[in-house]
Design a protein around this motif. Structure first.
Motif, mmCIF file in Angstrom:
data_model
loop_
_atom_site.group_PDB
_atom_site.id
_atom_site.type_symbol
_atom_site.label_atom_id
_atom_site.label_comp_id
_atom_site.label_asym_id
_atom_site.label_seq_id
_atom_site.Cartn_x
_atom_site.Cartn_y
_atom_site.Cartn_z
ATOM 1 N N ALA A 21 33.977 32.910 27.739
ATOM 2 C CA ALA A 21 32.695 32.988 28.455
ATOM 3 C C ALA A 21 32.916 33.124 29.954
ATOM 4 O O ALA A 21 32.259 33.935 30.624
ATOM 5 C CB ALA A 21 31.847 31.753 28.153
ATOM 6 N N VAL A 22 33.868 32.355 30.505
ATOM 7 C CA VAL A 22 34.168 32.433 31.935
ATOM 8 C C VAL A 22 34.743 33.803 32.287
ATOM 9 O O VAL A 22 34.390 34.385 33.313
ATOM 10 C CB VAL A 22 35.123 31.292 32.358
ATOM 11 C CG1 VAL A 22 35.648 31.504 33.771
ATOM 12 C CG2 VAL A 22 34.419 29.944 32.260
ATOM 13 N N LEU A 23 35.625 34.338 31.438
ATOM 14 C CA LEU A 23 36.186 35.673 31.685
ATOM 15 C C LEU A 23 35.095 36.745 31.713
ATOM 16 O O LEU A 23 35.060 37.585 32.614
ATOM 17 C CB LEU A 23 37.205 36.031 30.601
ATOM 18 C CG LEU A 23 38.615 35.512 30.765
ATOM 19 C CD1 LEU A 23 39.435 35.807 29.511
ATOM 20 C CD2 LEU A 23 39.289 36.119 31.981
ATOM 21 N N LEU A 24 34.214 36.711 30.724
ATOM 22 C CA LEU A 24 33.167 37.738 30.630
ATOM 23 C C LEU A 24 32.182 37.650 31.792
ATOM 24 O O LEU A 24 31.828 38.667 32.395
ATOM 25 C CB LEU A 24 32.432 37.628 29.291
ATOM 26 C CG LEU A 24 33.267 37.960 28.048
ATOM 27 C CD1 LEU A 24 32.467 37.697 26.783
ATOM 28 C CD2 LEU A 24 33.768 39.398 28.082
ATOM 29 N N THR A 25 31.732 36.436 32.102
ATOM 30 C CA THR A 25 30.782 36.309 33.214
ATOM 31 C C THR A 25 31.471 36.509 34.560
ATOM 32 O O THR A 25 30.894 37.083 35.476
ATOM 33 C CB THR A 25 30.053 34.949 33.191
ATOM 34 O OG1 THR A 25 31.023 33.896 33.210
ATOM 35 C CG2 THR A 25 29.169 34.813 31.975
ATOM 36 N N GLY A 26 32.733 36.053 34.653
ATOM 37 C CA GLY A 26 33.480 36.225 35.902
ATOM 38 C C GLY A 26 33.651 37.681 36.279
ATOM 39 O O GLY A 26 33.546 38.053 37.453
ATOM 40 N N ILE A 85 43.086 36.206 35.790
ATOM 41 C CA ILE A 85 44.407 36.052 35.174
ATOM 42 C C ILE A 85 44.637 34.584 34.805
ATOM 43 O O ILE A 85 45.125 34.271 33.717
ATOM 44 C CB ILE A 85 45.515 36.586 36.110
ATOM 45 C CG1 ILE A 85 45.469 38.116 36.155
ATOM 46 C CG2 ILE A 85 46.900 36.102 35.670
ATOM 47 C CD1 ILE A 85 46.343 38.738 37.224
ATOM 48 N N GLY A 86 44.280 33.673 35.708
ATOM 49 C CA GLY A 86 44.433 32.250 35.435
ATOM 50 C C GLY A 86 43.633 31.798 34.228
ATOM 51 O O GLY A 86 44.132 31.056 33.367
ATOM 52 N N VAL A 87 42.395 32.258 34.136
ATOM 53 C CA VAL A 87 41.528 31.874 33.002
ATOM 54 C C VAL A 87 42.089 32.442 31.702
ATOM 55 O O VAL A 87 42.140 31.750 30.674
ATOM 56 C CB VAL A 87 40.071 32.340 33.229
ATOM 57 C CG1 VAL A 87 39.222 32.097 31.988
ATOM 58 C CG2 VAL A 87 39.463 31.618 34.426
ATOM 59 N N GLY A 88 42.514 33.696 31.725
ATOM 60 C CA GLY A 88 43.090 34.310 30.522
ATOM 61 C C GLY A 88 44.348 33.588 30.062
ATOM 62 O O GLY A 88 44.534 33.331 28.863
ATOM 63 N N LEU A 89 45.199 33.239 31.012
ATOM 64 C CA LEU A 89 46.431 32.504 30.704
ATOM 65 C C LEU A 89 46.125 31.130 30.125
ATOM 66 O O LEU A 89 46.737 30.693 29.138
ATOM 67 C CB LEU A 89 47.261 32.379 31.983
ATOM 68 C CG LEU A 89 48.694 31.899 31.861
ATOM 69 C CD1 LEU A 89 49.512 32.835 30.983
ATOM 70 C CD2 LEU A 89 49.317 31.821 33.244
#
Length: 196
Positions: free
Chosen positions: A175-180, A78-82
């Motif tokens: 990239a962080v969302l997908l790999t996370g 959620i933090g990364v998406g925001l």
């Protein structure tokens, strides 16, 4: 968790922390261009920096508590998406209020990322040398992100104009969302585990 999975997890978490710290320093280089483009006063311009740093510092403890009450993976994503969405808002800002508001949302997202990423590191790496190495790399992202921000800020501002300093966060965030989603283990909230 296998070694390869742990390495992928650590890279993902460190990349997110790099993005958070990068955004603190990258903006400073672009301030003259932002001043010129959006017509900020000298005191108003400082809020482009302060909106981020104040919300980041102000919500860090709350974000840390959220990682106890909610699953860490969920809080982190959620933090990364925001953060990525707010970065897009900053890049598209056509007025002072919009930019400052988007920067404040970025700061909130950054607080969530930092707290959740630290919780993920401490929760997924064994105490001792493995955790020390992971924490050392996570902390090193502060220095790397800070110095890279100055270099990237100058290059992006000169080559593409000031919105580019915010656009760079979008592919990194995606990239962080997908790999996370793939490498961060699904766990219950820490507070719930303690009650059981």
């Amino acid at each position: 968790m296998k070694r390869l999975q742990k390495d992928a997890l650590l890279i993902t978490i460190c990349l997110a922390q790099f993005m958070v710290i990068l955004d603190i320093s990258i903006v400073n280089v672009a301030l003259p261009k932002i001043h010129e483009s959006l017509g900020f006063s000298d005191t108003g311009l400082q809020w482009v920096v302060n909106a981020y740093t104040l919300t980041f510092a102000g919500f860090l403890m709350l974000a840390g508590r959220a990682t106890d009450l909610l699953p860490r993976r969920q809080v982190f994503l959620i933090g990364v998406g925001l953060f990525a969405a707010a970065s897009l808002g900053c890049a598209l800002a056509d007025g002072q209020g919009v930019l400052i508001g988007a920067r404040a949302i970025q700061g909130f997202g950054a607080a969530v990322i930092s707290a959740a990423s630290l919780a993920i590191v401490t929760g997924n790496f064994k105490e001792g040398s493995e955790r020390n190495r992971a924490l050392g790399l996570w902390a090193a992202m502060g220095g790397v992100g800070g110095s890279a921000g100055v270099l990237l800020g100058g290059a992006l501002t000169q080559g593409f104009d000031w919105p580019a300093i915010f656009v760079i966060n979008i592919p990194v965030g995606i990239a962080v969302l997908l790999t996370g989603r793939r490498v961060i283990p699904i766990e219950d909230a820490v507070a719930r585990e303690r009650q059981l």
